[in-house]
Write a protein that holds these residues in place. Sequence first.
Motif, PDB file in Angstrom:
ATOM      1  N   GLU A  80      -4.095  19.739  26.427  1.00 50.37           N
ATOM      2  CA  GLU A  80      -2.792  19.419  27.186  1.00 50.37           C
ATOM      3  C   GLU A  80      -2.358  17.919  27.190  1.00 50.37           C
ATOM      4  OE1 GLU A  80      -2.930  21.094  31.133  1.00 50.37           O
ATOM      5  OE2 GLU A  80      -1.025  20.307  31.643  1.00 50.37           O
ATOM      6  N   HIS A  81      -1.097  17.650  27.220  1.00 53.79           N
ATOM      7  CA  HIS A  81      -0.672  16.343  27.159  1.00 53.79           C
ATOM      8  C   HIS A  81      -1.086  15.358  28.194  1.00 53.79           C
ATOM      9  CE1 HIS A  81       2.089  13.279  25.942  1.00 53.79           C
ATOM     10  NE2 HIS A  81       2.495  12.945  27.129  1.00 53.79           N
ATOM     11  N   ASP A  82      -1.183  14.019  27.735  1.00 50.50           N
ATOM     12  CA  ASP A  82      -1.627  13.050  28.464  1.00 50.50           C
ATOM     13  C   ASP A  82      -1.036  11.883  28.259  1.00 50.50           C
ATOM     14  OD1 ASP A  82      -4.160  11.983  30.172  1.00 50.50           O
ATOM     15  OD2 ASP A  82      -3.510  10.499  28.654  1.00 50.50           O
ATOM     16  N   GLU A  83      -0.279  11.172  29.236  1.00 51.93           N
ATOM     17  CA  GLU A  83       0.454  10.025  28.972  1.00 51.93           C
ATOM     18  C   GLU A  83      -0.357   9.138  27.930  1.00 51.93           C
ATOM     19  OE1 GLU A  83       3.459  10.282  29.635  1.00 51.93           O
ATOM     20  OE2 GLU A  83       3.453  11.751  31.076  1.00 51.93           O
ATOM     21  N   ARG A  97      -3.241  19.380  17.339  1.00 54.49           N
ATOM     22  CA  ARG A  97      -2.833  18.196  18.427  1.00 54.49           C
ATOM     23  C   ARG A  97      -1.941  18.781  19.560  1.00 54.49           C
ATOM     24  NH1 ARG A  97      -2.257  13.039  14.698  1.00 54.49           N
ATOM     25  NH2 ARG A  97      -1.016  14.297  13.542  1.00 54.49           N
ATOM     26  N   CYS A  98      -1.843  17.882  20.415  1.00 52.53           N
ATOM     27  CA  CYS A  98      -1.034  18.277  21.543  1.00 52.53           C
ATOM     28  C   CYS A  98       0.529  18.669  21.291  1.00 52.53           C
ATOM     29  CB  CYS A  98      -0.857  16.958  22.354  1.00 52.53           C
ATOM     30  SG  CYS A  98       0.326  16.832  23.564  1.00 52.53           S
ATOM     31  N   ARG A  99       0.940  19.796  21.788  1.00 57.36           N
ATOM     32  CA  ARG A  99       2.320  20.190  21.628  1.00 57.36           C
ATOM     33  C   ARG A  99       3.346  19.419  22.082  1.00 57.36           C
ATOM     34  NH1 ARG A  99       1.862  23.399  17.353  1.00 57.36           N
ATOM     35  NH2 ARG A  99       0.369  21.644  17.050  1.00 57.36           N
TER      36      ARG A  99
END
Length: 204
Positions: A80-83, A97-99
């Motif tokens: 999941e995305h992380d800032e 990798r992150c979508r």
Amino acid sequence: MTLRVAIASEYDLYDGEIYRFLLEKILAQPVERWVGDYSFTGNRSVVKLAPAFLATAARVGIRHAVLAVDNDGGAKRRPEHDEGHAPAPFDIDDDVRCRECWLTASIPARWSTLGGMTCVVVPVQVVETWLLCVRGDEFPREPERAFDRRALKTRFFGKPMPPVSTRIEMAIELLSAPHAMGALRKRPSYLRFEKRAVAWKSAR
Ligand SMILES: [Zn+2]
């Protein structure tokens, strides 16, 4: 005033309509979904067509776009995305990798210089995860850790899978419930979507 938004999603009719409806709720104004002559099928088509799609949208005067795919990952791929994620060059074949970073990297610089604003949306793991959470379904762990796409869809829609018109009705009816937005805001992937859409208002 109606806002025209170019929405590229895995399945225009269904996912596209859900995002259009949610945008209306978030922005508190009517939203018209624009796809032009484009038709998207699956996550690769969204990123593959994004540059041409956004260029056409800009030509017809559209300045707002949504690019959306399901995260559809597993325990070991597509976190999941992380800032804190560092932007990486776009690679259409990247499957691990992150979508959200992947979608963001597919946006051509030209779109932004023309004043285009983009809202990237990636439900974790699929849009039905959000729907199940609004419905109040229980998950043994965090809902984001239920990875089986087919099982999640069947759990929400039942078996056999109803036709798409019924699926849209089911989703929109649920999302129209008074508690829906509050339930969605418990999902970090939804909150990031909402935050990006709200930023459109201050940019106008
Ligand atoms: Zn990311």
